[in-house]
Write an enzyme that holds these catalytic residues in place. Structure first.
Site, mmCIF file in Angstrom:
data_model
loop_
_atom_site.group_PDB
_atom_site.id
_atom_site.type_symbol
_atom_site.label_atom_id
_atom_site.label_comp_id
_atom_site.label_asym_id
_atom_site.label_seq_id
_atom_site.Cartn_x
_atom_site.Cartn_y
_atom_site.Cartn_z
ATOM 1 N N GLY A 306 0.833 -1.196 0.000
ATOM 2 C CA GLY A 306 0.000 0.000 0.000
ATOM 3 C C GLY A 306 0.867 1.245 0.000
ATOM 4 N N MET A 308 5.189 2.518 1.559
ATOM 5 C CA MET A 308 6.430 2.055 2.194
ATOM 6 C C MET A 308 7.170 3.240 2.786
ATOM 7 S SD MET A 308 8.440 -0.401 3.011
ATOM 8 C CE MET A 308 9.915 -0.053 3.969
ATOM 9 N N GLU A 309 7.569 3.068 4.059
ATOM 10 C CA GLU A 309 8.075 4.172 4.873
ATOM 11 C C GLU A 309 9.547 4.494 4.653
ATOM 12 O OE1 GLU A 309 7.056 1.148 6.001
ATOM 13 O OE2 GLU A 309 8.405 0.377 7.540
ATOM 14 N N GLU A 343 2.831 5.695 7.848
ATOM 15 C CA GLU A 343 4.218 5.756 7.362
ATOM 16 C C GLU A 343 5.033 6.734 8.205
ATOM 17 O OE1 GLU A 343 4.737 3.370 5.460
ATOM 18 O OE2 GLU A 343 2.637 3.007 5.009
ATOM 19 N N HIS A 346 6.183 5.308 11.399
ATOM 20 C CA HIS A 346 7.374 4.464 11.232
ATOM 21 C C HIS A 346 8.676 5.258 11.350
ATOM 22 C CE1 HIS A 346 5.930 0.487 10.363
ATOM 23 N NE2 HIS A 346 5.246 0.832 9.288
ATOM 24 N N GLU A 365 5.158 -2.548 13.105
ATOM 25 C CA GLU A 365 3.833 -2.399 12.492
ATOM 26 C C GLU A 365 2.722 -2.150 13.502
ATOM 27 O OE1 GLU A 365 3.725 -1.769 9.543
ATOM 28 O OE2 GLU A 365 5.598 -2.581 8.740
HETATM 29 ZN ZN LIG Z 1 3.891 -0.284 8.169
#
Ligand SMILES: [Zn+2]
Length: 941
Positions: A306, A308-309, A343, A346, A365
């Site tokens: 979906g 990405m950090e 994100e 993170h 997560e």
């Molecule tokens: Zn995540």
């Protein structure tokens, strides 16, 4: 990364399936106990200087090669001649390996083709306290079939020209596909990156860049040193994208980038990003600019996860970053805000402090899930994300976590399959639910202070769960927060983290005493051993401050049961688990449930707040599913829903009813009876939302409207279906699109009840002509709602046809839409699967598509005959490596059917003997008139 989302609309469930499936690509199926998957820890990299040289040909179909040159500085903890690191066997060709100034002979290094571990024997002994230099010249091979590692993607411009771009997705184990490195989160280093590319493209990476040199048609950019970070967070994007600069976040420049044609849809992300980061800066007291000096967010046309950090360069699916205020729904507006928060969360929980290994993925997560909701809640409180958290995160994961094979939060993971399994819902949602429970045990301020300590102590390092609990313990010690006598947080949390599942508390009132016992709540099977420390809060009918206090008033210990003296003399009811802050379910004795039922019938539900009403409904349906309470009793208690218009309560209720309907079959006699019963219960709710009342500023109203209308239409409410058709035909014949939030409902139900194939054709053409991502993901599931077999077959065939117009990231959604659209779609999808499995495997992103499809399909089977046909197909057509997944799917389907056999008579008695639900009165003509008036006389939407 955000791998899947549990959300309020069916179309999102399709996304979940796709995202999850896309992430299980390249899974090797060997069981390889003796294989060494992990690197030894004696070699410690400190810095990489990496050159990536992208030739013009790599940005076309012509070539998939790029040049690479890596210099890694490292030390060793012991004298050794062996260096082990990762270098993908399939994607990296090693040209020259040098240690210091000495070339390593080709015979002295090799890559294991299963583990991707590169073992180098040094020509001389390496000793501690000396920094060495490992130089590797390599040719890299871009991925074109999977959206992982360093991969090639493309999009078609409005003028029809195909443009190529290169981008990355490294988490969890794919940095090794782009360059040789110690590709485990533990090995943090500083990265200095240089990228050479054709002048008409531009390159982004984690840090700001400066032009370093030019040569015949190319430019080389040098990127500033990164902070100390893990390899999976490195990213680069080489594209012709343009960017829009937003407001700086403190001193940090912020921009949104995408293909240029989507530039008008960047506004919402530009607006919402800065306050979300500021909120986290404030919460953590660790400013983003201490670790990174810029923040770019990029929308990628084909993206498996979906979002990405990547630190400083976050990548997204287009639909999760780009939003059109006229055309995109409130749902996507919220998803953009919450996924941004996920994100951003993170940056602190994942990037700054990182899980030591993927066994502890929940440390990354779980926190990201928590901030996904609560940071957004801080910035946009009217969206009530604190309550949405209960129905989106806590309640659904209690269902998953009740399965016999649920993984604990922390569990061993070595093979790629095991690592990917740690990116399942347990790590995200149970992690998030457990952190919320700890917050309520400690108190929000103590929790926040504890987390600040944790970030301060472990910045730029990796951690284990005990590190977190030990740090939080200091906050507990300095506060009035209460743990069970003589315990520490490490002990209290042990079973929540290391055992699967959660407790069911059974409550009995004896005079002024409450007796509570606990057992593990399982949907099937038994576990009489696992018990937990359970924080207990409660409210009685006599409490003035109902449900507000979530600090534990008592603790249940792992002893079998406990008896508490609670002042309940004058109370008429007693409810455990205020705000559903504890991660468990509750059952009461008959008397207890009767009192709750009576209270819920009173005005204002006698003060029982909506979150706890939702909890009661969710617990009831799940207790009944496990035979802990009779369905007849459940229905008598949930009768209060006739007066209920809360989005949250209904969200839980529909989940319960949907489970029943999926088991008995929507079109069966029993399914029809249940549908009628639910339509009666929801009459007030339906009137409360209507097709014609639109207030897009009222987020929860919008969600409630979509939830109520899509359910009513699906259960066959004729006024609902008629309204959908009117909106659809106004769109088809006059070009006026339905209100943006209702498009999913309108498209699906118009096609479901259409006998004119030109309706389907119309929507398919709309799909082909739009480039707005949010509209694409709305149309895809709707096209599967048709009940025309020929159209469904055509649709499925388009999903395996090259250049059909369906983007590769969306192919699986097509399949899912067909079997989710209608009961008859199950048969069509199944037949397509058996006839085309090889082609599906190839076209659906060549990911692990088949087992996922089989699982999804088998989960909705309702007859033994369907199972037998699946067994036949497995015997005759399925490649052997998919056998384990297929066997599980069949077991699940069998268990589902056994479930129906067990409960069928009971349900039948209720719906055909005890109650006689009548059809709700409908004023169809008037309704359609109102819709028409609104459509023609007001652009109210
Ligand atoms: Zn995540």
């Amino acid at each position: 990364a955000i791998v899947f989302l549990e959300n309020r609309m069916a179309q999102n469930r399709l996304i979940i399936g796709l995202l999850l499936a896309a992430c299980i690509s390249n899974v090797q199926l060997q069981t390889t106990d003796e294989i060494e998957w992990r690197l030894p820890t004696i070699i410690r990299p400190s810095r990489y200087r990496l050159h990536i040289d992208v030739p013009e040909a790599a940005l076309s179909p012509e070539s998939n090669e790029y040049g690479g040159h890596s210099v890694m500085l490292f030390t060793t903890l012991e004298p050794t001649t062996t260096i082990k690191l990762h270098s993908s066997y399939d994607h990296i060709r090693l040209n020259l390996v040098t240690i210091g100034n000495t070339d390593v002979n080709e015979t002295n290094y090799s890559v294991n083709n299963i583990t991707d571990i590169l073992t180098i024997t040094s020509p001389f002994q390496l000793n501690p306290n000396i920094t060495y230099q490992l130089v590797i010249n390599f040719t890299g091979i871009l991925s074109t079939t999977e959206m992982t590692g360093f991969y090639k993607s493309s999009y078609v411009r409005e003028d029809g020209v195909t443009r190529y771009l290169l981008t990355t997705q490294f988490q969890p184990t794919s940095a090794r596909r782009a360059f040789p490195c110690l590709d485990e989160p533990f090995f943090k280093a500083i990265f200095e990156i240089f990228i050479t590319h054709p002048v008409e493209y531009n390159a982004l990476s984690n840090t700001p860049s400066t032009l370093n040199g030019t040569a015949s048609g190319t430019e080389t950019y040098q990127f500033d040193d990164t902070a100390l970070m893990s390899t999976y967070l490195i990213a680069f994007v080489i594209s012709d994208f343009t960017c829009t600069q937003g407001e700086d976040i403190g001193t940090v420049p912020y921009q949104i980038c995408s293909r240029d044609e989507a530039n008008s849809t960047r506004e919402w992300a530009l607006e919402i990003g800065p306050p979300l980061v500021e909120s986290l800066n404030d919460y953590t007291q660790f400013d983003y600019n201490r670790s990174k000096s810029k923040l770019d967010q990029v929308a990628i046309p084909d993206f498996a996860a979906g979002a990405m950090e990547n630190w400083g360069l976050v990548t997204y699916r287009e639909v999760f970053l780009l939003w059109d205020s006229d055309e995109s729904s409130n749902n996507y507006k919220q998803l953009i805000a919450t996924i941004n928060s996920h994100e951003f969360g993170h940056f602190w929980f994942g990037n700054l402090v990182t899980c030591n290994w993927w066994s502890e993925t929940f440390l990354n997560e779980g926190f990201a899930t928590y901030f996904e909701y609560f940071t957004t809640h801080d910035v946009l409180p009217s969206w009530e994300l604190d309550k949405q958290y209960i129905v989106d995160i806590v309640q659904p994961i209690l269902i998953t976590d009740a399965l016999e094979n649920a993984l604990p939060l922390q569990s061993e993971a070595n093979t790629p399959t095991e690592v990917m399994a740690k990116f399942g819902r347990i790590s995200y949602s149970k992690g998030g639910a457990i952190f919320r429970m700890v917050e309520h045990v400690m108190g929000s301020t103590n929790f926040k202070n504890g987390l600040r300590d944790y970030l301060d102590e472990f910045q730029y390092q990796t951690t284990l769960p005990e590190d977190l609990w030990r740090t939080l313990q200091r906050s507990v010690d300095n506060s009035t927060a209460k743990l069970p006598a003589n315990t520490t947080l490490v002990e209290v949390m042990h079973n929540w983290v290391n055992s699967p599942g959660f407790p069911l508390l059974t409550v009995a009132v004896h005079g002024t005493h409450i007796e509570i016992s606990q057992e593990r709540f399982l949907i099937s099977g038994n576990d009489t051993i696992t018990r937990w420390y359970v924080p207990i809060s409660y409210t009685t009918s006599e409490d003035a401050n109902k449900f507000n206090s979530t600090a534990p008033q008592q603790w249940l210990t792992p002893a079998a049961s406990a008896s508490f003296h609670i002042e309940v003399t004058n109370a008429t009811w007693f409810i455990l688990n205020n705000q559903q802050s504890g991660y468990f379910r509750v059952n009461y004795d008959n008397n207890g449930w009767n009192n709750i039922r009576d209270a819920l019938q009173k005005p204002e539900f006698d003060g029982i707040v909506e979150v706890n009403r939702a909890q009661i409904v969710d617990d009831l349906f799940n207790l009944a599913r496990r035979d802990k309470i009779e369905y007849a009793r459940v229905f008598s208690i949930v009768q209060f829903l006739v007066n209920e218009t809360s989005y949250f309560t209904w969200n839980s209720a529909f989940r319960g009813f949907n489970f029943l309907l999926s088991r008995v079959g929507l079109e069966s006699q029993l399914g029809q009876a249940i549908s009628g019963y639910v339509l009666n219960l929801m009459e007030n709710l339906y009137t409360n939302v209507s097709f014609v009342r639109h207030n897009t500023d009222d987020q929860i109203h919008t969600f409630k409207q979509v939830l109520a209308l899509s359910t009513a239409c699906r259960l066959g409410k004729s006024a609902c279906i008629a309204s959908s058709k009117v909106f659809f035909h106004v769109y088809k014949d006059f070009g006026l699109r339905p209100p943006k939030n209702l498009r999913g409902v309108v498209y699906c139900n118009a096609l479901r009840h259409s006998t004119d194939s030109s309706d389907w054709e119309f929507l398919w053409q709309e799909y082909l002509s739009t480039t707005l991502a949010s509209e694409l993901v709305t149309i895809i599931p709707a096209l599967g709602c048709s009940r025309d077999r020929t159209l469904l077959e055509r649709y499925l065939n388009l999903s395996i046809t090259e250049n059909s117009g369906i983007r590769s990231q969306d192919r699986l959604s097509v399949f899912n839409s067909v079997f989710n659209g209608n009961p008859m779609g199950i048969e069509v999808a199944f037949e397509f699967l058996t006839n085309n499995h090889a082609r599906i495997n190839e076209m659906y992103l060549s990911m692990n598509a088949l087992p996922n499809l089989i699982n999804g399909l088998a989960a909705v089977f309702t007859t033994e005959e369907e199972i037998e046909r699946l067994e036949e197909f497995i015997e005759e057509g399925l490649p052997a490596e998919y056998l384990p997944a297929a066997t599980t799917a069949i077991e699940t389907a069998r268990a589902n059917i056994a479930w129906v056999e067990h409960f069928h008579q009971h349900l039948f008695d209720f719906f055909f003997v005890v109650s006689t639900p009548g059809a709700a009165p409908e004023t169809l003509g008037l309704h359609v008139c109102v819709v028409l008036l609104v459509v023609f006389f007001g652009q109210l939407f």
